[in-house]
Design an enzyme around this catalytic site. Structure first.
Site, short mmCIF file in Angstrom:
data_model
loop_
_atom_site.label_atom_id
_atom_site.label_comp_id
_atom_site.label_asym_id
_atom_site.label_seq_id
_atom_site.Cartn_x
_atom_site.Cartn_y
_atom_site.Cartn_z
N HIS A 50 -41.82 -19.49 17.38
CA HIS A 50 -42.70 -20.66 17.28
C HIS A 50 -44.18 -20.26 17.39
O HIS A 50 -44.97 -20.97 18.02
CB HIS A 50 -42.38 -21.71 18.36
N ASN A 107 -36.58 -29.80 18.60
CA ASN A 107 -36.74 -29.35 17.22
C ASN A 107 -36.63 -30.54 16.27
O ASN A 107 -36.30 -31.65 16.71
CB ASN A 107 -35.65 -28.34 16.86
#
Ligand code: HEM
Length: 492
Positions: free
Chosen positions: A65, A138
């Site tokens: 990420h 997510n």
């Protein structure tokens, strides 16, 4: 002025240049040399400081990420769920809580394009009156694997090849051929929703099952869903090439520009709820992150709305230094025995201590906005002003006491030590049902994605036949359609 209360801020900028220690700089254009040409004098401390600081401008990027965009706003409760939780920030409709959100791609580096087929992170930090609550989710409701032991290998397989530094599909298919629990996640990643159009029109999910717990100690399992008010929008493979080819930061720009223009992105927060007493009543394990809870059985119930109405002021301070951790919950919200979630409870704070240092929670973007107190303040880069003489607990000289007892799940846990898979794996039913729920053209695009992936010259026949077998077990016609193009037989 009390010099000890002075906190560094650009609000206190002088109108002339200074060194970091505040001394006036009378020439920021030229180094201090002997004569006109040099050499440079070692005593040019201003130059040394400027270059040394520059040399250290980067901190380690997130191991996953790394590429993200953040924005600030608020959460507002719209529906009363105080019978389910004693969380202060959910206490009544109308209650607002400030927050910061970071959206991200997962696999590629800090400067990578935002049009890649990749899950997206959807992490929300609620600054509540009882501490920060991080919902680190997510844009897909399920995950690839269900045991944290597999996470580093999974990430290595998805990341670029360590030799070529290129993400290669044969490595991904090789690794996941050992993990049929990933099939459901692939029905999102290789589906039309695999490339979100931008961050504003993307849903979010807590993914794990969490526990809400009320004052009386009654626990309820929940799944969190963020539904974008503007609807969900995605890019086709072809559109992604055009958008990414034009601007590799298109999603960051879209978020920033929308907020700057007063077009504030908004999401509705919904929950699905399950009584823990029912957890064994289904053909899947409700704590399994590779499963969704059918909405016919567990309808979405609205809880609140999130509005992002403020851009960040500084990317480094409010994105690079922003640090999430699924372990950060508040009274009324708790974990479950989901093994993946349990590993995450350790991983995030650990990586933040490495990436940002042991006092990362003192950084303004991470610090709680409520009063807080403990004695964990030494170590690198402590910048909190403290003047207490007692830094131990308990003490007759310090009135600080324990808070009121916070309810935690009280179910009895038993079992022998073991390293095993969960009992109800049921890897094929949900991905098959999802595929069958699509219109024919959407099914065709999914089939095409798999044909192209399995035709990679480095996918060996054994791996190809395992995947054909997997997709056939999900849905016979799906397996047949892929097999018709890639050849090979399903390894059943
Ligand atoms: C055991 C499994 C997992 C481990 C060990 C793990 C570990 C990590 C690590 C080390 C980071 C980098 C954090 C940082 O440097 O700030 C990260 C980021 C992140 N992870 Fe996980 N992760 C796991 C599973 C998941 C799952 C299941 C989800 C989704 C529900 C998820 C969502 C995220 C998000 C959104 C971020 C980015 C947070 C941000 O924007 O800063 N991870 N993860």
């Amino acid at each position: 002025m009390d010099p000890y209360k002075f906190r560094p801020s650009s609000a206190h900028n002088s109108n002339f240049w200074t060194t970091n220690s505040g001394a006036p700089v009378w020439n920021n254009n030229a180094s201090l040399t002997v004569g006109e040409r040099g050499p440079i004098l070692l005593e040019d401390y201003h130059l040394l400081e400027k270059i040394a600081q520059f040399d250290r401008e980067r901190i380690p990027e997130r191991v996953v990420h790394a590429r993200g965009a953040s924005a600030k706003g608020f959460f507002e409760v719209t529906h009363d769920i105080s019978h389910l939780t004693c969380a202060d920030f959910l206490r009544a409709p109308g209650v607002q809580t400030p927050l910061i959100v970071r959206f991200s791609t997962v696999i590629h580096e800090r400067g990578s394009p935002e049009t890649l087929r990749d899950p997206r992170g959807f992490a929300v930090k609620f600054y509540t009156r009882e501490g920060n609550f991080d919902m680190v989710g997510n844009n897909f409701p399920v995950f690839f694997v269900r045991d944290g032991m597999k996470f580093p290998d999974m990430v290595h397989a998805l990341k670029p090849n360590p030799k070529t530094h290129i993400q290669e599909i044969w490595r991904i298919l090789d690794f996941f051929s050992h993990h049929p629990e990933s099939l459901h996640m692939f029905t999102f990643l290789f589906d039309d929703v695999g490339i979100p159009e931008n961050y504003r029109t993307m849903p979010g999910f807590g993914v794990h099952t969490f526990t809400l717990i009320n004052k009386a100690g009654k626990a309820t399992f929940v799944k969190f869903h963020w539904l974008p008010a503007a609807g969900e929008r995605c890019l086709s493979n072809e559109d992604a090439v055009v958008v990414g080819g034009t601007n590799h930061s298109h999603a960051t720009k879209d978020l920033y520009d929308s907020i700057a223009a007063g077009n504030f992105p908004e999401w509705k927060l919904c929950i699905q709820v399950m009584d823990p007493a029912d957890e064994n009543k289904f053909d899947f394990d409700p704590l399994d992150v590779t499963k969704t809870w059918p909405e016919e059985l567990f309808p979405l119930q609205p809880v609140g709305r999130m509005v992002l109405n403020r851009n960040i002021d500084n990317f480094f301070a409010e994105n690079e230094q922003l640090a999430f951790c699924p372990a950060l919950v508040v009274p009324g919200v708790y974990y479950t025995d989901d093994k993946l979630l349990q590993t995450r409870i350790f991983s995030y704070a650990d990586t933040q201590r490495h990436r940002l240092g042991p006092n990362y929670l003192m950084l303004p973007v991470n610090a709680p906005k409520c009063a807080h107190h403990n004695n964990h303040h030494e170590g690198f880069m402590n910048f909190m002003h403290r003047d207490e003489e007692v830094n131990y607990f308990p003490s007759r000289f310090d009135p600080v006491r324990h808070s009121e007892k916070v309810p935690i799940p009280s179910h009895v846990l038993t079992g022998k030590r073991e390293k095993v898979m969960i009992e109800k794996e049921n890897n094929f039913a949900q991905p098959g049902a999802r595929y069958r729920s699509w219109a024919p053209d959407r099914q065709e695009r999914f089939v095409k994605m798999w044909i192209e992936a399995l035709q990679d010259p480095r996918v060996i026949p054994e791996v190809r036949s395992i995947w054909l077998s997997y997709w056939s077990q999900c849905d016979k016609t799906l397996g047949q359609k892929i097999a018709a193009h890639v050849g090979g037989k399903a390894n059943m």
